[in-house]
Design a protein around this motif. Sequence first.
Motif, short mmCIF file in Angstrom:
data_model
loop_
_atom_site.label_atom_id
_atom_site.label_comp_id
_atom_site.label_asym_id
_atom_site.label_seq_id
_atom_site.Cartn_x
_atom_site.Cartn_y
_atom_site.Cartn_z
N ARG A 134 0.83 -1.09 -0.12
CA ARG A 134 -0.03 -0.10 -0.08
C ARG A 134 0.89 1.35 -0.02
O ARG A 134 0.56 2.31 -0.88
CB ARG A 134 -0.81 -0.13 1.40
CG ARG A 134 -1.76 1.07 1.25
CD ARG A 134 -2.72 1.16 2.51
NE ARG A 134 -3.78 2.27 2.32
CZ ARG A 134 -4.51 2.84 3.18
NH1 ARG A 134 -4.40 2.03 4.59
NH2 ARG A 134 -5.31 3.76 3.47
N ILE A 135 1.97 1.12 0.67
CA ILE A 135 2.91 2.52 0.90
C ILE A 135 3.31 2.59 -0.73
O ILE A 135 3.46 4.00 -1.18
CB ILE A 135 3.92 2.22 1.70
CG1 ILE A 135 3.16 2.14 3.29
CG2 ILE A 135 4.94 3.40 1.86
CD1 ILE A 135 4.57 1.61 4.34
N TYR A 136 3.92 1.63 -1.34
CA TYR A 136 4.58 1.67 -2.52
C TYR A 136 3.51 2.23 -3.47
O TYR A 136 3.79 3.04 -4.34
CB TYR A 136 5.20 0.20 -2.98
CG TYR A 136 5.94 0.49 -4.13
CD1 TYR A 136 6.84 1.07 -4.55
CD2 TYR A 136 5.08 0.16 -5.46
CE1 TYR A 136 7.74 1.22 -5.82
CE2 TYR A 136 5.74 0.21 -6.74
CZ TYR A 136 7.17 0.82 -6.96
OH TYR A 136 7.84 0.81 -7.93
N LYS A 137 2.18 1.71 -3.46
CA LYS A 137 1.32 2.19 -4.60
C LYS A 137 0.90 3.79 -4.27
O LYS A 137 0.95 4.37 -5.15
CB LYS A 137 0.01 1.31 -4.19
CG LYS A 137 -1.11 1.63 -5.07
CD LYS A 137 -2.50 0.93 -5.01
CE LYS A 137 -3.40 1.45 -5.99
NZ LYS A 137 -4.77 0.46 -5.50
N LEU A 138 0.87 4.24 -2.90
CA LEU A 138 0.55 5.61 -2.60
C LEU A 138 1.82 6.24 -3.12
O LEU A 138 1.50 7.46 -3.61
CB LEU A 138 0.26 5.48 -1.23
CG LEU A 138 -0.34 6.91 -1.02
CD1 LEU A 138 -1.73 7.20 -1.77
CD2 LEU A 138 -0.72 7.07 0.49
N LYS A 139 2.82 6.05 -2.89
CA LYS A 139 4.03 6.76 -3.25
C LYS A 139 4.27 6.93 -4.74
O LYS A 139 4.70 7.94 -5.27
CB LYS A 139 5.32 5.88 -2.85
CG LYS A 139 6.50 6.76 -2.92
CD LYS A 139 7.97 5.90 -2.38
CE LYS A 139 9.19 6.67 -2.81
NZ LYS A 139 9.30 8.07 -2.31
N ARG A 140 3.71 5.70 -5.50
CA ARG A 140 3.67 5.89 -7.02
C ARG A 140 2.97 6.85 -7.47
O ARG A 140 3.20 7.64 -8.42
CB ARG A 140 3.41 4.43 -7.77
CG ARG A 140 3.41 4.63 -9.02
CD ARG A 140 3.20 3.00 -9.56
NE ARG A 140 1.94 2.83 -9.18
CZ ARG A 140 1.28 1.77 -9.35
NH1 ARG A 140 1.81 0.66 -9.88
NH2 ARG A 140 -0.02 1.46 -8.86
#
Length: 276
Positions: A134-140
């Motif tokens: 979830r963190i990586y998706k939001l960072k993207r």
Amino acid sequence: MAEHFGLHPLAVEDAVHAHQRPKVETHGESLFVVLKTARYVDSDELVEIGELMVFVGSQFVVTVRHGEPSPLSGVRRELEAHPDLLSIGPSSVLYAVIDKVVDDYAAVIAGLAVDMDEIEAEVFSDQHANRAERIYKLKREVLEFRRAVRPLEEPVAQLASPVTGLPVDRRTEPYFRDVHDHLRRDIEQITGFDELLTNVLQANIAQLSMRDNQDMRRISAWVAILAVPTMVFGLYGMNFEHMPELGSRFGYPAVLAFVAVVCTGLYWRLRRAGWL
């Protein structure tokens, strides 16, 4: 419309095919402005990016919109409610369109902030879950949003500056400066989001590593405790005939007591050391 208003063919091609960076171009006495629009789809945690092209001449404004973000239906009503601003002419319409786009950025930032607070709370909660995906998706999504917003700063600064020579009414300079200030604030917040997500991702990885180490220590502790009875009982399970202890009346309970004392001592020491 391109023929009627004499729009430049290259600008028309950019408007039709889209996929342009935010920019301001001058074609004779007209302007061609490219904007990136955005909206936040909270259910999917997705920043939806669109494009808006604006042709501005001395007597006309033509807009070409790609995507759903930043509908312009309310811009005309807003201008009609301010006749002093509308009387300036096409430059005021350009300001109102850019102001609408930048205002929509604030709504996206608000949506991102809510989800980032949720992720931060989840990472530092007692729940042993991996939030990296979830963190990586939001960072993207934040990076995509940043790439859409940041390049707009220079074009808006050009519109707000009297020394660029762009064919805009100088009476709109204060309005464009106000939009530029809001845009800079948005860019700073988006940059802060990116840095915060990087820190949260690192914290999530560190917590997972600590939990893995704790699990390994706990497993190692139990292996050490179980090794004692395994060794002792394995020794007496070899069925040799000449074993001195086999003839003792208290041999069996003594061995059990020995194993229990050693295992209890190991358990106590390992628990004090924080391995259990």
